[in-house]
Design an enzyme around this catalytic site. Structure first.
Site, PDB file in Angstrom:
ATOM      1  N   GLU A 423      19.165  -7.593   5.251  1.00 40.90           N
ATOM      2  CA  GLU A 423      17.897  -6.923   5.171  1.00 40.90           C
ATOM      3  C   GLU A 423      18.147  -5.128   5.133  1.00 40.90           C
ATOM      4  O   GLU A 423      17.617  -4.671   6.328  1.00 40.90           O
ATOM      5  CB  GLU A 423      16.849  -7.445   5.988  1.00 40.90           C
ATOM      6  N   GLU A 588       7.805  -5.723   8.299  1.00 42.05           N
ATOM      7  CA  GLU A 588       8.517  -6.377   6.893  1.00 42.05           C
ATOM      8  C   GLU A 588       8.175  -5.250   5.800  1.00 42.05           C
ATOM      9  O   GLU A 588       7.087  -5.142   5.557  1.00 42.05           O
ATOM     10  CB  GLU A 588       7.783  -7.832   6.737  1.00 42.05           C
TER      11      GLU A 588
END
Length: 857
Positions: A423, A588
């Protein structure tokens, strides 16, 4: 003779035999002192005073009684020097030229002459100096690593990059495999599930690097040359199934058999204007942003060199679909796309998202360490070493305080990123935050004045280096092991949690935020934790709402969720929340783009993500503004949004509702959906080789108290049985009047139900069978019926006297006692059981039945 002139007289053994014998006797060193001296000298911790002889017992003893003698490095001449200063200088020079005293820690002047003053000892937990080279990444010894240094420029696309719009005519290629195709690239040995990490070294696997790509047969051979054995690279195999068509297999996270999502590889020997098709055949997630228009990223080396163009979104005929050629154990999914390369004989890269490697972070931190201004308020330290021995860096950012009281009054903010190595968007948000907080902006200076920032920019460097998507080299998701007791196996999260625990002992931690990426939802949003303390009701939602107002075209507040699931108990945000940090979040950021405002249906760039790091700082200022106007407005808006959400829930159930009264006592978790749509993985538990270690540590914690010795003989068991019978008989005679009173009470209507409001008489009916079972037990047992009955009635009384919440009509007090008891035919639709919520402060908080399950009158 001028002062300071040295007369050198050759030393001959037959000229001074007595002196020779004396020197031999006195220069013999003590073995222990000699060992310690050379040991410290070798590791650079030997330190001499600036204007005195080095602290060496050997040389001090040798020259204590002979101050007029100076031995050269060859120990073959004797000089008689009347001047002490000149004698000391010559002694220094002779010692520094001796091979026994050489050290890389010695300082040198501008003429290259050695100065007998050593460098300061290295700080064991310090950061590398500005002049030192970067620490080379350490790889597992199973990994082959090419010697090339892969670096990319940061370029912003000149035009917005819109989502791909499906045409409905996208081709679904049939998976051929290597049986009908030609393998043009394949890694030799990849450690998978069943093996475990053993050791690491710089450069990975020993020996020569093999050429895994095929050998071109000539200039007309148009076979693509693949490579992924570089930092953060991930590609296991490439199969050529047609002239311009390739099937790609991703490497799973090391020491596992899953987590295939991140890809990053290089292709060479391209042909311009030819349409190539790439199909990744072993993806594991059933849902993906590629179904919503996300495009892969491509980087052209020639465009970067000639036009300063960096990564850009490319691809047509993009399709994400299920692969029916799986192994039968778990379904695979395919991603296919077509692309045309801009140049012949170009070197191009493809990636799932903008890469940000461990070396990129080190270069950034090295620039901070070399900046004379930033290094004054940003201290870089080593938090710990990873499993492979890579440094996990910790940054402490704050302006120096004028007084100790001012320093102690500062609150703390803890930020981290890249616990999931694939990520990389978390690193770009972190970079934007660091760019702003380390700048000379007045707002940044104000934040440094009022806060102490603790920043861990890369929690899982091992996973980032090897190109994992989710796991560390332990083969497990670190964001499910923040409660671990295995410090040696999960050092990164163990030391992070320990650092925050120590920080909480010093000062209040206002906010904790862990930066992540999301592969199934667009926009940027937060996951938090519902606060059970009514004093701070809805306060945990204020910061996300403020952030959505500061970044309206990127941040989506409706996508935020604050429900805690059992499978998320080991995550950073939940563990830190249970440690006492109210504002504990997971941020996120999508791999795709935005569906909001001016950036609607466009991909996020690195500049978009870095701007969010600035907005985090801006929102912190709003959140802590002494003028609480914004905070109060957000709280009022949150209450209104909650009312609307409750209306939606009841409308879906086809029920009317009345929110008059204490509607804000509703448990917030009951009106939220779960975070199962989050980009998460269930914990796999510990690897097999760690189970025994964890079991031993748990046993040590459980058996700290001395256990009672078990009864071993029949005689001892009989004595204990008779003793229990005597105690029971004694209590039976003692509590006989109380038992009679309890029996009469059971025959009457219980008066302690009169305040229960909506409680029906069915409750006591449900309790009577349990009472009968208890009273019907064998009297020879050690169970005490009077005591047990009293205990049950007391618990029922306490349970029924707890206040209940009714949506339609809250209970009202009345002086008419005849109306206080519920009608026998009225039965509420919810269960009589309550669901006590756990409050971190220790106080009991009333919780209410779930709105998802029960139907209200």
């Amino acid at each position: 003779m001028c002062r300071g002139l040295v007369v050198s007289v050759p030393y001959r053994s037959n000229m001074f035999p007595a002196l020779e014998t004396e020197l031999k006797q006195e220069t013999l060193p003590d073995p222990y002192e000699d060992f310690m001296y050379h040991h410290l000298q070798y590791y650079g911790y030997f330190k001499a005073e600036r204007d005195s002889l080095p602290d060496s017992a050997t040389h001090q003893y040798a020259w204590k009684n002979n101050p007029r003698l100076v031995l050269n490095g060859s120990f073959g001449e004797r000089d008689l020097i009347p001047d002490p200063l000149q004698r000391k200088k010559l002694l220094y020079s002779s010692m520094l030229t001796s091979h026994l005293l050489k050290s890389r820690q010695l300082l040198h002047n501008e003429f290259g002459e050695a100065n007998p003053r050593l460098r300061e000892p290295r700080d064991l937990f310090g950061f590398f100096s500005g002049s030192a080279p970067l620490q080379a990444p350490r790889w597992p010894i199973e990994c082959e690593v090419i010697k090339e240094n892969i670096r990319h420029i940061e370029g912003v696309p000149p035009q917005p990059e819109y989502f791909y719009q499906p045409t409905g005519n996208e081709k679904l290629p049939e998976i051929v495999g290597e049986e009908k195709g030609t393998v043009v690239y394949q890694l030799d040995s990849v450690p998978t599930e069943g093996s475990c990490f053993s050791s690491s070294r710089v450069g990975g696997k020993r020996g020569d690097i093999k050429e895994l790509a095929v050998t071109l047969q000539g200039p007309d051979d148009n076979t693509l040359l693949f490579e992924s054995r570089f930092e953060s690279g991930n590609l296991h195999k490439a199969v050529r199934v047609d002239t311009y068509e390739y099937e790609l297999t991703l490497r799973t996270d090391l020491y596992t058999n899953k987590h295939t999502q991140w890809f990053y590889f290089r292709v060479q020997n391209t042909r311009k204007d030819a349409t190539y098709r790439f199909t990744i055949v072993n993806l594991l997630k059933p849902k993906s942003l590629y179904t919503l228009g996300m495009k892969p990223l491509m980087y052209s080396q020639l465009d970067a060199d000639t036009h300063n163009l960096g990564w850009r979104r490319e691809g047509k005929e993009i399709k994400y679909y299920k692969n029916h050629m799986g192994d039968g154990l778990q379904p695979f999914y395919c991603l296919t796309w077509t692309v045309q390369f801009p140049h012949d004989q170009d070197t191009c890269f493809f990636a799932h998202f903008y890469p940000y490697t461990y070396t990129d972070l080190q270069c950034y931190l090295l620039a901070v360490a070399n900046n004379p201004v930033q290094s004054q308020f940003c201290k870089l330290r080593t938090l710990c070493r990873s499993l492979a021995g890579n440094t996990v860096y910790l940054l402490t950012i704050t302006n120096p305080s004028q007084t100790p009281q001012e320093a102690a009054a500062k609150k703390a903010v803890v930020l981290s990123a890249r616990v999931h190595p694939g990520e990389s968007n978390g690193s770009w948000v972190m970079k934007g935050f660091l760019d702003f907080i380390l700048s000379n902006s007045p707002d940044a200076a104000l934040l440094r004045d009022i806060f102490v920032f603790k920043v861990v920019p890369m929690l899982n460097p091992d996973g980032v280096i090897v190109g994992n998507y989710r796991c560390s080299l332990a083969g497990r998701d670190l964001n499910r092991h923040y409660k671990t007791i295995l410090k040696e196996s999960f050092p990164c999260v163990w030391y992070t949690r320990n650092m925050i625990q120590r920080l909480l002992e010093e000062r209040e931690v206002l906010l904790y935020c862990d930066f992540h990426g999301h592969s199934r939802k667009n926009n940027i949003f937060l996951y938090g934790c519902n606060n059970n303390d009514r004093k701070y009701w809805l306060h945990e939602r204020v910061f996300p709402l403020m952030l959505s107002k500061n970044a309206p075209d990127k941040f989506s507040f409706p996508s935020c969720n604050f429900k805690i699931q059992k499978c998320k108990e080991g995550t950073g945000r939940v563990v830190m929340w249970r440690m006492g940090i109210v504002n504990s979040y997971t941020l996120e950021s999508t791999f795709g783009g935005s569906t909001l405002g001016s950036k609607r249906y466009t991909h996020f760039t690195t500049e978009d993500l870095k701007s969010l790091g600035y907005h985090v700082c801006d929102t912190l200022l709003d959140f802590c503004d002494p003028d609480q106007t914004k905070f109060t407005q957000c709280l009022a808006e949150l209450k209104e949004l909650l009312q609307q959400e409750i209306h939606k829930k009841f409308s879906a159930l086809g029920q009317d509702m009345d929110l008059e009264g204490s509607w804000n006592d509703i448990s917030l978790s009951d009106i939220e959906s779960s975070t199962s749509g989050s980009d998460s993985s269930l914990s796999d538990g510990l690897p097999v080789h760690l189970l025994s270690i964890a079991h031993e540590l748990n046993q040590k914690k459980m058996y700290k108290k001395k256990k009672k010795k078990p009864l071993q003989t029949r005689k001892q068991r009989n004595e204990q049985y008779q003793k229990n019978n005597m105690i029971w008989e004694f209590k039976s005679t003692e509590y006989a009047p109380e038992r009679a009173e309890i029996a009469s009470t059971l025959q009457k209507q219980p008066t302690f139900f009169k305040n229960s409001g909506n409680t029906s008489s069915s409750t006591i009916k449900n309790e009577k069978p349990r009472m009968n079972k208890l009273n019907g037990r064998d009297k020879g047992t050690s169970l005490d019926p009077p005591k047990m009955t009293t205990s049950i009635l007391t618990k029922n009384k306490e349970r029924m006297q707890k206040p209940r919440f009714t949506i339609s009509c809250p209970p009202k007090r009345s002086t008419n006692t005849s109306q206080e008891q519920p009608a026998p035919d009225m039965k509420p639709n919810w269960s009589r059981n309550t669901f006590p919520a756990t409050h971190r402060g220790g106080a009991n908080v009333v919780s209410y039945p779930s709105l998802h399950i029960y139907t209200y009158p």
